[in-house]
Design a protein around this motif. Structure first.
Motif, PDB file in Angstrom:
ATOM      1  N   THR A 142       0.827  -1.212   0.000  1.00 46.22           N
ATOM      2  CA  THR A 142       0.000   0.000   0.000  1.00 46.22           C
ATOM      3  C   THR A 142       0.862   1.264   0.000  1.00 46.22           C
ATOM      4  O   THR A 142       2.062   1.219   0.241  1.00 46.22           O
ATOM      5  N   LYS A 143       0.191   2.388  -0.233  1.00 47.96           N
ATOM      6  CA  LYS A 143       0.793   3.729  -0.179  1.00 47.96           C
ATOM      7  C   LYS A 143       1.887   3.907  -1.238  1.00 47.96           C
ATOM      8  O   LYS A 143       2.885   4.575  -1.014  1.00 47.96           O
ATOM      9  N   ASP A 145       1.945   5.645  -3.786  1.00 47.19           N
ATOM     10  CA  ASP A 145       2.111   7.021  -4.267  1.00 47.19           C
ATOM     11  C   ASP A 145       3.118   7.810  -3.426  1.00 47.19           C
ATOM     12  O   ASP A 145       3.535   8.900  -3.812  1.00 47.19           O
ATOM     13  N   LYS A 146       3.514   7.255  -2.287  1.00 47.45           N
ATOM     14  CA  LYS A 146       4.385   7.996  -1.357  1.00 47.45           C
ATOM     15  C   LYS A 146       5.873   7.849  -1.677  1.00 47.45           C
ATOM     16  O   LYS A 146       6.706   8.459  -1.020  1.00 47.45           O
ATOM     17  N   SER A 175      -1.909   2.307  -4.777  1.00 54.77           N
ATOM     18  CA  SER A 175      -2.196   3.575  -4.106  1.00 54.77           C
ATOM     19  C   SER A 175      -3.698   3.781  -4.137  1.00 54.77           C
ATOM     20  O   SER A 175      -4.285   3.903  -5.218  1.00 54.77           O
ATOM     21  N   LYS A 178      -4.326   7.386  -5.656  1.00 57.10           N
ATOM     22  CA  LYS A 178      -4.166   7.612  -7.097  1.00 57.10           C
ATOM     23  C   LYS A 178      -4.658   6.445  -7.950  1.00 57.10           C
ATOM     24  O   LYS A 178      -4.512   6.469  -9.162  1.00 57.10           O
ATOM     25  N   THR A 180      -3.389   3.673  -8.399  1.00 56.43           N
ATOM     26  CA  THR A 180      -2.284   2.897  -8.975  1.00 56.43           C
ATOM     27  C   THR A 180      -2.443   1.438  -8.567  1.00 56.43           C
ATOM     28  O   THR A 180      -2.721   1.153  -7.410  1.00 56.43           O
TER      29      THR A 180
END
Length: 195
Positions: A142-143, A145-146, A175, A178, A180
């Motif tokens: 997960t995450k 986009d970070k 993400s 976003k 993704t």
């Protein structure tokens, strides 16, 4: 796969509260602050089906969501949140283990890890549990986009190595913000349900 309908069907802490085993189930497991509720909301295209909380460790039940009247997504309680008392976290372990070991219609557990960090000891323990029950093989990072694209490949490699994934196991960077990785994840869920 297009999800047109998603409803909370049952909330359980004990086996007798589970819904009947007539539908296939895919469960989701992860640390308390890994973004599980956000991911589940992304999958079902709803903002508030799974409640997103500002404070981790809020899911203390097993939540069964019926999808398109065809299968279920099961939200397992988050693990590893330090501020939860030891007795509650031990109950969670029992609750999850009962579900994993007795649920005949459970076809896979998708484990969530935060792509920004190496998997924790609890993540490793959870993945070992999943291997033990033959439910391993898919990890959602997960995450996504970070971090940068370069970091993503490096971190996926760390996740695979730390969890001891086989070459056939999948790590899907996602993400929720976003979207993704959404298509990759949905294709994988569809493949599981058809398999």
């Amino acid at each position: 796969m297009i999800i047109k309908k998603a409803d909370l069907e049952a909330v359980a802490v004990k086996k007798m509260q589970y819904p009947d085993e007539g539908l296939k189930e895919i469960a989701f497991a992860g640390r308390s602050n890994v973004g599980k509720s956000s991911l589940l909301n992304l999958i079902v295209n709803r903002k508030k089906l799974a409640r997103v909380s500002g404070s981790p460790g809020k899911t203390r039940t097993i939540n069964f969501y019926i999808i398109n009247d065809e299968f279920r997504i099961v939200d397992l309680p988050g693990y590893g949140y330090a501020k939860i008392s030891k007795s509650i976290s031990e109950n969670w372990g029992d609750m999850i283990e009962t579900y994993l070991s007795t649920r005949q219609n459970l076809i896979k557990v998708v484990q969530l890890v935060d792509i920004r960090h190496a998997p924790s000891n609890q993540d490793i323990q959870m993945y070992e549990w999943l291997k033990h029950y033959g439910l391993d093989g898919i990890v959602v990072a997960t995450k996504a986009d970070k971090i940068s694209r370069n970091e993503m490949f490096k971190n996926i490699s760390i996740i695979k190595k730390t969890l001891g994934l086989k070459s056939t196991d999948k790590v899907i960077p996602v993400s929720s913000l976003k979207r993704t990785g959404y298509d990759d994840l949905m294709n994988e869920l569809e493949r599981l349900l058809e398999g």
